[in-house]
Design an enzyme around this catalytic site. Structure first.
Site, mmCIF file in Angstrom:
data_model
loop_
_atom_site.group_PDB
_atom_site.id
_atom_site.type_symbol
_atom_site.label_atom_id
_atom_site.label_comp_id
_atom_site.label_asym_id
_atom_site.label_seq_id
_atom_site.Cartn_x
_atom_site.Cartn_y
_atom_site.Cartn_z
ATOM 1 N NE ARG A 136 -4.084 -1.773 0.000
ATOM 2 C CZ ARG A 136 -5.177 -1.916 0.673
ATOM 3 N NH1 ARG A 136 -5.565 -0.832 1.308
ATOM 4 N NH2 ARG A 136 -5.974 -2.696 0.614
ATOM 5 N NE ARG A 170 -7.310 5.385 1.907
ATOM 6 C CZ ARG A 170 -8.002 4.697 2.746
ATOM 7 N NH1 ARG A 170 -9.061 5.269 3.322
ATOM 8 N NH2 ARG A 170 -7.606 3.517 3.176
ATOM 9 N NE ARG A 195 -9.504 7.670 -6.383
ATOM 10 C CZ ARG A 195 -9.864 7.052 -5.408
ATOM 11 N NH1 ARG A 195 -8.898 6.286 -4.634
ATOM 12 N NH2 ARG A 195 -11.172 7.034 -5.180
ATOM 13 C CG ASP A 245 -9.081 -3.509 -4.530
ATOM 14 O OD1 ASP A 245 -8.312 -3.017 -3.590
ATOM 15 O OD2 ASP A 245 -9.675 -4.512 -4.263
ATOM 16 C CE1 TYR A 276 -13.144 -7.484 1.604
ATOM 17 C CE2 TYR A 276 -11.320 -8.536 0.642
ATOM 18 C CZ TYR A 276 -11.601 -7.653 1.479
ATOM 19 O OH TYR A 276 -10.905 -6.946 2.071
HETATM 20 O O1 1CP Z 1 0.419 0.587 -3.197
HETATM 21 C C1 1CP Z 1 -0.370 -0.533 -3.153
HETATM 22 O O2 1CP Z 1 -0.034 -1.645 -2.453
HETATM 23 C C2 1CP Z 1 -1.833 -0.058 -3.912
HETATM 24 C C3 1CP Z 1 -2.417 -1.244 -4.726
HETATM 25 C C4 1CP Z 1 -3.328 -1.914 -3.905
HETATM 26 C C5 1CP Z 1 -3.119 -3.315 -3.621
HETATM 27 C C6 1CP Z 1 -1.804 -4.093 -3.509
HETATM 28 C C7 1CP Z 1 -4.395 -1.534 -3.629
HETATM 29 C C8 1CP Z 1 -5.227 -0.236 -3.856
HETATM 30 N N1 1CP Z 1 -5.342 -2.682 -2.954
HETATM 31 C C9 1CP Z 1 -4.399 -3.647 -3.017
HETATM 32 C C10 1CP Z 1 -4.677 -5.019 -2.632
HETATM 33 C C11 1CP Z 1 -5.852 -5.325 -1.941
HETATM 34 N N2 1CP Z 1 -7.174 -4.783 -1.632
HETATM 35 C C12 1CP Z 1 -5.935 -6.314 -0.520
HETATM 36 C C13 1CP Z 1 -4.539 -7.142 -0.299
HETATM 37 C C14 1CP Z 1 -3.760 -6.135 0.421
HETATM 38 C C15 1CP Z 1 -4.157 -5.843 1.891
HETATM 39 O O3 1CP Z 1 -4.482 -6.963 2.725
HETATM 40 O O4 1CP Z 1 -4.043 -4.676 2.198
HETATM 41 C C16 1CP Z 1 -7.193 -6.324 0.020
HETATM 42 C C17 1CP Z 1 -7.669 -7.098 1.372
HETATM 43 C C18 1CP Z 1 -7.691 -5.283 -0.878
HETATM 44 C C19 1CP Z 1 -9.394 -5.146 -0.599
HETATM 45 C C20 1CP Z 1 -9.392 -3.525 -0.056
HETATM 46 N N3 1CP Z 1 -9.440 -2.815 -1.080
HETATM 47 C C21 1CP Z 1 -9.734 -2.887 0.977
HETATM 48 C C22 1CP Z 1 -9.683 -3.533 2.374
HETATM 49 C C23 1CP Z 1 -11.266 -3.732 2.967
HETATM 50 C C24 1CP Z 1 -11.103 -4.694 4.231
HETATM 51 O O5 1CP Z 1 -11.788 -5.773 4.177
HETATM 52 O O6 1CP Z 1 -10.470 -4.130 5.353
HETATM 53 C C25 1CP Z 1 -9.535 -1.451 0.851
HETATM 54 C C26 1CP Z 1 -9.886 -0.426 1.976
HETATM 55 C C27 1CP Z 1 -9.727 -1.227 -0.494
HETATM 56 C C28 1CP Z 1 -9.622 0.006 -1.079
HETATM 57 C C29 1CP Z 1 -8.275 0.380 -1.687
HETATM 58 N N4 1CP Z 1 -7.608 -0.621 -2.674
HETATM 59 C C30 1CP Z 1 -6.304 0.231 -2.894
HETATM 60 C C31 1CP Z 1 -6.367 1.566 -2.207
HETATM 61 C C32 1CP Z 1 -5.445 2.754 -2.342
HETATM 62 C C33 1CP Z 1 -7.514 1.464 -1.619
HETATM 63 C C34 1CP Z 1 -8.326 2.609 -0.661
HETATM 64 C C35 1CP Z 1 -9.207 3.268 -1.370
HETATM 65 C C36 1CP Z 1 -9.096 4.831 -1.908
HETATM 66 O O7 1CP Z 1 -7.928 5.310 -1.803
HETATM 67 O O8 1CP Z 1 -10.091 5.353 -2.582
#
Ligand code: 1CP
Length: 385
Positions: free
Chosen positions: A38, A42, A51, A87, A167
């Site tokens: 991540r 943000r 964004r 994602d 999910y």
């Molecule tokens: O630098 C990076 O790693 C960005 C790329 C990235 C990756 C590798 C994003 C962007 N998402 C992910 C993978 C991801 N998405 C995982 C596996 C990694 C981890 O465990 O953190 C998971 C579980 C998700 C699902 C997801 N997407 C969540 C978690 C929800 C929960 O169940 O707690 C969330 C909050 C997202 C949204 C998301 N994905 C990525 C970002 C930057 C965001 C935040 C939304 C935004 O900025 O608007």
């Protein structure tokens, strides 16, 4: 075996000698490579600015935007890799599943998958029908990104079948993934078909990223820590192996080292190039008991969360597997006098494995001061045992 295109960054000699790729292949590096899960997102003001007014999944499918967001943390922090901005639910969306990512919450599905009939509805999209056209925005974003990254490798990623199924079955984020774990036992047929389908969807997503230019791939099984070893081995590991099998065959001939890079084991001495596979990393949260099983599904390196010290993780892996991790994300908000010794302890414990890639034990918390991440990179790059 399938050879990558000669223009691919690994085959063209741009990234094959990088600290990151060599570490994933088990070659200890004098300077430990570092990137952050991540790292895009943000915590960066330049990300938040870009964004504004754009929905998350729209941003993921806009090649210029996805590429720019991927590059932001590489420019700012000097990390050893970019992680593709996307994602884990993106391939589900491309498969026609109705999903949105809600700000502050995460992925939310219009229609949870709870029965065999629900799974059959998913199966109406045959993963094998997802072709270059389906993944065009992904491949384009990867190409734009690797053109800018040069010798810095891009890591592609996908969600592992269990985390995606958690999910899909719950319909959104959940704490213990109870419904998914119930389905696993209550309806083994629905479960195994759901796992096979998600494995092929994730596998196709991974393959599209690697073919377009990613130099490594990471499978995120973020929620596998809710499983017992027995359940993981019987009901999950075969599907994770299936997901990785979509990229396991991809190889490249190790090019001759560029003149400024010292000759290492990855470059053959007899003039004949060695053939290597694209390195694959497998990561989960709370998976201390599953580390060996997660390696055995076909990963080259294993990501470790913050709960298991790296020397202990390496011991569980038989001291022969490269490890990635595992700075506690909570420490990023602690004073530098507390954080720095913690990072040094992680580096020292990482010496127990054949190779170590420094990372966090899970993602960067959104409120992290980005200057702290830059300082961690400087510390890691300057550290010697
Ligand atoms: O630098 C990076 O790693 C960005 C790329 C990235 C990756 C590798 C994003 C962007 N998402 C992910 C993978 C991801 N998405 C995982 C596996 C990694 C981890 O465990 O953190 C998971 C579980 C998700 C699902 C997801 N997407 C969540 C978690 C929800 C929960 O169940 O707690 C969330 C909050 C997202 C949204 C998301 N994905 C990525 C970002 C930057 C965001 C935040 C939304 C935004 O900025 O608007």
């Amino acid at each position: 075996m399938t050879s990558l295109d000669s223009a691919h960054p690994l085959a063209a000699g741009l990234t094959a000698a990088s600290r990151l790729v060599r570490s994933y292949q088990g070659e200890h590096q004098e300077v430990t490579p570092v990137w952050f899960m991540r790292q895009a997102g943000r915590s960066l003001p330049e990300y938040r600015e870009l964004r504004v007014g754009m929905r998350m999944l729209d941003a993921c499918l806009d090649p210029a935007m996805a590429s720019e967001i991927t590059l932001q943390p590489v420019r700012r922090h000097g990390v050893d890799a970019g992680i593709f901005f996307s994602d884990i639910v993106v391939p589900l969306k491309l498969a026609g599943v109705a999903v949105e990512i809600q700000p502050g919450k995460g992925p939310v599905f219009e229609r949870p998958v709870r029965t065999l009939d629900d799974v059959k509805r998913l199966e109406e999209t045959d993963p094998a029908s997802m072709d270059d056209a389906t993944f065009a925005p992904i491949a384009e974003a990867v190409r734009l990104t690797t053109a800018e990254l040069g010798e810095t490798p891009l890591i592609g990623f996908a969600g592992a079948p269990f985390t995606l199924a958690a999910y899909l079955v719950e319909g959104g984020p959940s704490k213990d993934h109870i419904r998914a774990r119930t389905l696993m036992h209550a309806d083994p047929e629905a479960w195994s078909r759901l796992m096979a389908w998600t494995a092929d969807i994730s596998g196709a997503f991974l393959r599209a990223q690697v073919l377009a230019g990613a130099s490594a791939a990471q499978l995120f099984d973020s929620w596998a820590g809710s499983l017992s070893l027995a359940d993981y081995t019987e009901h999950v590991a075969p599907a994770s192996a299936r997901a990785l099998s979509h990229v396991r065959d991809l190889t490249y001939a190790v090019p001759v080292a560029p003149p400024h890079v010292p000759l290492q084991a990855s470059v053959r001495q007899d003039g004949e190039p060695a053939v290597r596979n694209v390195p694959l990393v497998h990561f989960g949260v709370g998976t201390g008991d599953l580390l060996k099983a997660m390696h055995e599904v076909g990963a080259d390196a294993v990501g470790v969360d913050y709960r298991t010290p790296l020397d202990e993780a390496s011991r569980r892996l038989g001291h022969v597997v490269p490890v990635q991790g595992n700075v506690d994300p909570a420490m990023l908000a602690a004073p530098w006098e507390v954080l720095a010794p913690h990072v040094e302890t992680v580096l020292r414990r990482g010496l127990d494995a054949p190779a170590h890639v420094l990372n966090l034990g899970h993602g960067v918390p959104p409120e992290t001061d980005p200057a702290v991440l830059t300082r961690v990179v400087e510390l890691v790059h300057g550290w010697r045992p």
